[in-house]
Design a protein around this motif. Structure first.
Motif, PDB file in Angstrom:
ATOM      1  N   ILE A 102      11.927  -1.442   3.442  1.00 47.58           N
ATOM      2  CA  ILE A 102      11.081  -2.346   3.330  1.00 47.58           C
ATOM      3  C   ILE A 102       9.596  -1.578   3.819  1.00 47.58           C
ATOM      4  O   ILE A 102       8.440  -1.931   3.139  1.00 47.58           O
ATOM      5  N   VAL A 103       9.631  -0.999   4.851  1.00 45.31           N
ATOM      6  CA  VAL A 103       8.358  -0.506   5.315  1.00 45.31           C
ATOM      7  C   VAL A 103       7.938   0.617   4.530  1.00 45.31           C
ATOM      8  O   VAL A 103       6.529   0.755   4.070  1.00 45.31           O
ATOM      9  N   GLU A 104       8.753   1.672   4.028  1.00 41.99           N
ATOM     10  CA  GLU A 104       8.488   2.585   3.105  1.00 41.99           C
ATOM     11  C   GLU A 104       7.888   2.085   1.678  1.00 41.99           C
ATOM     12  O   GLU A 104       6.902   2.658   1.397  1.00 41.99           O
ATOM     13  N   ALA A 105       8.457   0.777   1.334  1.00 39.32           N
ATOM     14  CA  ALA A 105       7.892   0.417   0.215  1.00 39.32           C
ATOM     15  C   ALA A 105       6.641  -0.314   0.217  1.00 39.32           C
ATOM     16  O   ALA A 105       5.752  -0.330  -0.456  1.00 39.32           O
ATOM     17  N   PRO A 108       2.820   1.971   1.039  1.00 38.55           N
ATOM     18  CA  PRO A 108       1.905   2.631   0.074  1.00 38.55           C
ATOM     19  C   PRO A 108       0.942   1.324  -0.501  1.00 38.55           C
ATOM     20  O   PRO A 108      -0.364   1.362  -0.694  1.00 38.55           O
ATOM     21  N   VAL A 109       1.354   0.315  -0.694  1.00 36.63           N
ATOM     22  CA  VAL A 109       0.630  -1.097  -1.038  1.00 36.63           C
ATOM     23  C   VAL A 109      -0.334  -1.484  -0.369  1.00 36.63           C
ATOM     24  O   VAL A 109      -1.587  -1.744  -0.601  1.00 36.63           O
ATOM     25  N   LYS A 111      -1.866   0.386   1.831  1.00 38.73           N
ATOM     26  CA  LYS A 111      -2.726   1.807   1.999  1.00 38.73           C
ATOM     27  C   LYS A 111      -3.863   1.520   0.718  1.00 38.73           C
ATOM     28  O   LYS A 111      -4.937   1.441   0.921  1.00 38.73           O
ATOM     29  N   LYS A 112      -3.370   0.840  -0.430  1.00 40.59           N
ATOM     30  CA  LYS A 112      -4.148   0.733  -1.471  1.00 40.59           C
ATOM     31  C   LYS A 112      -5.004  -0.499  -1.278  1.00 40.59           C
ATOM     32  O   LYS A 112      -6.200  -0.767  -1.711  1.00 40.59           O
ATOM     33  N   ILE A 113      -4.540  -1.455  -0.329  1.00 38.20           N
ATOM     34  CA  ILE A 113      -5.570  -2.787  -0.402  1.00 38.20           C
ATOM     35  C   ILE A 113      -6.666  -2.396   0.632  1.00 38.20           C
ATOM     36  O   ILE A 113      -7.601  -2.986   0.384  1.00 38.20           O
ATOM     37  N   SER A 114      -6.095  -1.697   1.851  1.00 42.10           N
ATOM     38  CA  SER A 114      -7.417  -1.409   2.874  1.00 42.10           C
ATOM     39  C   SER A 114      -8.156  -0.517   2.429  1.00 42.10           C
ATOM     40  O   SER A 114      -8.659   0.062   1.588  1.00 42.10           O
TER      41      SER A 114
END
Length: 114
Positions: A102-105, A108-109, A111-114
């Motif tokens: 779950i953390v691995e998935a 990246p999401v 990271k894109k938001i921040s």
């Protein structure tokens, strides 16, 4: 070295996050601690430090360990890793693997938001 004021502010923010996470109001917590609402508010704002006895009472009320207030207050990467490791150690092997996936998935999401 951090000043006592800086430590109290970090600790207060950590306590406030825990309180909100479990859905209590400041009034609820102040009643549980048998102190006035303003006195409790001063703890959350870091104006006043919480005594050790109050920290234990808060931990019991919020369903966490006392050290959770400090690990949340200090956000250094190594301490965050230790906090995650403590939580993982409480899980079964299959639960640990699921959480890591779950953390691995999710990473990246985020990271894109921040």
């Amino acid at each position: 070295m951090q000043s006592e004021e800086e430590i109290n502010k970090k600790l207060g923010r950590s306590i406030a996050r825990k309180r909100k996470a479990v859905g209590y109001t400041q009034d609820d917590v102040s009643l549980h601690l048998d102190i006035g609402r303003e006195a409790y508010s001063r703890i959350e704002r870091g104006i006043t430090g919480a005594s050790v006895a109050k920290l234990y009472a808060l931990a019991e009320l919020f369903g966490c360990e006392v050290e959770a207030f400090f690990t949340e207050a200090n956000r250094s990467p190594s301490q965050q890793v230790e906090a995650v490791e403590r939580q993982l150690s409480k899980l079964s092997s299959s639960e640990q693997k699921l959480l890591v996936r779950i953390v691995e998935a999710l990473a990246p999401v985020l990271k894109k938001i921040s």
